[in-house]
Design an enzyme around this catalytic site. Structure first.
Site, mmCIF file in Angstrom:
data_model
loop_
_atom_site.group_PDB
_atom_site.id
_atom_site.type_symbol
_atom_site.label_atom_id
_atom_site.label_comp_id
_atom_site.label_asym_id
_atom_site.label_seq_id
_atom_site.Cartn_x
_atom_site.Cartn_y
_atom_site.Cartn_z
ATOM 1 N N ARG A 167 -49.453 -13.146 -17.502
ATOM 2 C CA ARG A 167 -48.224 -13.298 -16.707
ATOM 3 C C ARG A 167 -48.426 -14.393 -15.666
ATOM 4 O O ARG A 167 -49.174 -14.220 -14.702
ATOM 5 C CB ARG A 167 -47.822 -11.995 -16.018
ATOM 6 C CG ARG A 167 -46.574 -12.191 -15.162
ATOM 7 C CD ARG A 167 -45.767 -10.941 -14.922
ATOM 8 N NE ARG A 167 -46.391 -10.015 -13.999
ATOM 9 C CZ ARG A 167 -45.726 -9.021 -13.390
ATOM 10 N NH1 ARG A 167 -44.443 -8.840 -13.622
ATOM 11 N NH2 ARG A 167 -46.360 -8.207 -12.593
ATOM 12 N N ASP A 449 -48.957 -3.372 -5.855
ATOM 13 C CA ASP A 449 -48.994 -4.823 -5.922
ATOM 14 C C ASP A 449 -47.874 -5.372 -5.058
ATOM 15 O O ASP A 449 -47.283 -4.647 -4.249
ATOM 16 C CB ASP A 449 -48.925 -5.314 -7.369
ATOM 17 C CG ASP A 449 -47.634 -4.919 -8.078
ATOM 18 O OD1 ASP A 449 -46.655 -4.521 -7.396
ATOM 19 O OD2 ASP A 449 -47.586 -5.024 -9.312
#
Length: 531
Positions: A167, A449
């Site tokens: 990603r 995150d």
């Protein structure tokens, strides 16, 4: 690959690091330069369109399925490409930053796919950006290992390793340690380009391919831009068109009404869609935070079974399966602990969430910790059996309108003092970790995150805007939690952490993301430029 068309090459503005020359080769930088030359202006167009769309929606324009693309949705004949090698069975996917320990643990975890996350799970220091690329290259060549200070060794096992999916960072970010034509290179093109240049053919030779997860997309035009990046990258390196595969995380409310169009734009390179939660709620607040009918309660109360989130996940499954694509569920972020009762409670919550997803038709799901792989796999094994997926289950029973996706008022309620304090405490602790170089952080039993910090600060901003909490209470709790942070982490730069919180949660207007400003202020370390 020819580089003769380049008039300005990429310059490195950071100091050399250990083994960086293996990634920052002249040909790799020229490849990134080709991508920047071809797509840098289109990226700026994407960002301008995002701002125009935000203004239109704030002014009262309705959010709905586009009339201009109704023919794409009505045409039942088109489908995405068949699953690529290593992406047929995706019942368990693990996510995490591409640091050395996580790389080994994720590949060994028993998950079918590892999403190596340069986006939300990585604090993008230059060392982490290039170190992550080195770790991926070492992993593909099976020469990666890791030894802790205590002497514990981590090595790749002999069993099947997880398929790698990378990603890259989103279109809104730049990499200020690389310069092309006098400007920072788009971070998306850096992360994609360096990995693709060094690892695409190696992955093909190993029986897989270059696979990606695309973050923060807001509409079909952004998917089209990525598709064009893939086409050019394959052409430049002589890789057959259609070898790339990409999964799109539907984490914005504007993308939710363009799921089919996003699949359509990427169809020759598509690997499906997956569901988010915190970023999706964050997007909802950014888009409609000025309206009282979109006021959200404590985020812990906004579960995936609430009507508007259930509409979103059911629409995602139906959309993917009618187009032959995988639908991947959301994140289980629990961190297994040593307290037996707490551990059993956490595992029960994970099991319940994954059972809902599997029964709804998802083909797999995400976990953030290797300890969650077995329970996720057990749940999906129970539904899928020997089948690699359940794409044939088209969910034609699902009918979702734009109004269903926006039915937030049915869960409205005032924030609690506990919810307010939790948001402040988590945001401060995450900011502290991020500024010190950690993008994936265990906080209060969950692996968090950047998405967690985004929803936490956005909720505080929304509650202050609509005066459901008063500023004095927020500042008092901020004082208390800042003091607690300093006591817990004596080395923390509490002033910098608090200033970041105030700029991103207490300002009159909500910043689109906390990361661009924090990155420029705290993580960029320029050295003498070198070509």
């Amino acid at each position: 690959m020819s580089t003769s068309a380049l008039t300005h090459r990429v310059r490195v503005l950071a100091a050399p690091g250990d083994r960086h020359e293996k990634i920052l080769t002249p040909m790799a930088l020229d490849f990134v330069g080709h991508l920047a030359a071809a797509f840098g202006e289109r990226r700026l167009d994407v960002l301008r369109e995002r701002r125009r769309q935000a203004i239109r929606l704030a002014a009262g324009s309705p959010l709905d399925f586009r009339l201009t693309t109704s023919a794409i949705r009505a045409d039942r004949s088109w489908r995405v490409a068949a699953p690529a090698p290593g992406l047929t069975d995706r019942r368990v996917e693990i996510t995490g930053p591409p640091d050395r320990r996580m790389t080994v643990n994720a590949l060994n975890s028993g998950a079918h796919v590892w999403m190596a996350d340069f986006e939300d799970a990585t604090s993008p220091t230059w060392e982490h950006v290039i170190g992550g690329q080195l770790n991926l290259l070492d992993a593909i060549e099976r020469r990666i290992d890791f030894t802790t200070e205590a002497g514990k060794e981590y090595r790749l096992g002999d069993d099947r390793l997880a398929t790698v999916m990378v990603r890259p960072r989103g279109w809104h970010l730049t990499e200020e340690h690389l310069e092309f034509d006098g400007r920072p290179v788009p971070a998306s093109l850096v992360d994609f380009g360096l990995y693709f240049f060094h690892c695409a053919q190696r992955q093909i030779d190993a029986g897989h391919g270059p696979y990606f997860s695309l973050p923060k997309l807001e509409n079909r035009g952004e998917a089209r831009l990525w598709n064009d990046v893939f086409v050019l990258a394959q052409e430049l390196l002589g890789i057959p068109r259609g070898t790339v595969r990409a999964t799109v995380l539907i984490e914005t409310i504007t993308a939710a009404v363009e799921m089919e169009e996003i699949l359509y734009e990427l169809r020759e390179h598509s690997a499906g869609l997956n569901a988010g939660r915190w970023d999706y709620l964050f997007s909802l607040i950014k888009t409609f935070g000025h309206r009282t009918d979109f006021l959200l309660p404590d985020r812990a109360k906004v579960t995936m079974t609430t009507p508007f989130l259930r509409a979103y996940t059911e629409l995602l499954v139906r959309t993917c399966h009618r187009r032959g694509a995988h639908a991947i569920g959301g994140m289980a972020a629990q961190v297994p602990g040593t307290d037996r009762a707490a551990h059993e409670t956490a595992m029960a919550a994970v099991r319940l969430d994954k059972e809902r997803e599997a029964e709804d038709g998802f083909d797999g799901s995400w976990v953030a910790h290797p300890g969650l792989v077995p329970v996720c796999r057990e749940v999906f094994d129970g539904v899928l059996g020997d089948r690699p997926h359940q794409i044939e289950r088209t969910r034609d029973d699902v009918e979702v309108t734009a109004a269903d996706l926006l039915s937030v008022r049915r869960i409205s309620g005032p924030p609690t003092p506990e919810g307010l304090r939790t948001n402040i405490a988590v945001a401060l602790r995450y900011f502290n970790a991020w500024l010190r170089g950690s993008g994936a952080v265990a906080l209060y039993g969950l692996m968090e995150d950047a998405a967690t910090a985004e929803i936490a600060r956005a909720q505080i901003w929304q509650w202050l805007r609509h005066r459901v909490v008063d500023r004095e209470t927020v500042l008092r709790m901020l004082d208390e939690e800042s003091a607690a942070l300093g006591a817990e982490y004596p080395w923390a730069d509490v002033d910098a952490v608090r200033a970041l919180f105030e700029r991103t949660a207490l300002a009159r207007e909500l910043p689109a993301f906390f990361t661009p400003d924090a990155y420029t202020r705290h993580l960029v370390r320029h050295a003498e430029a070198r070509s």
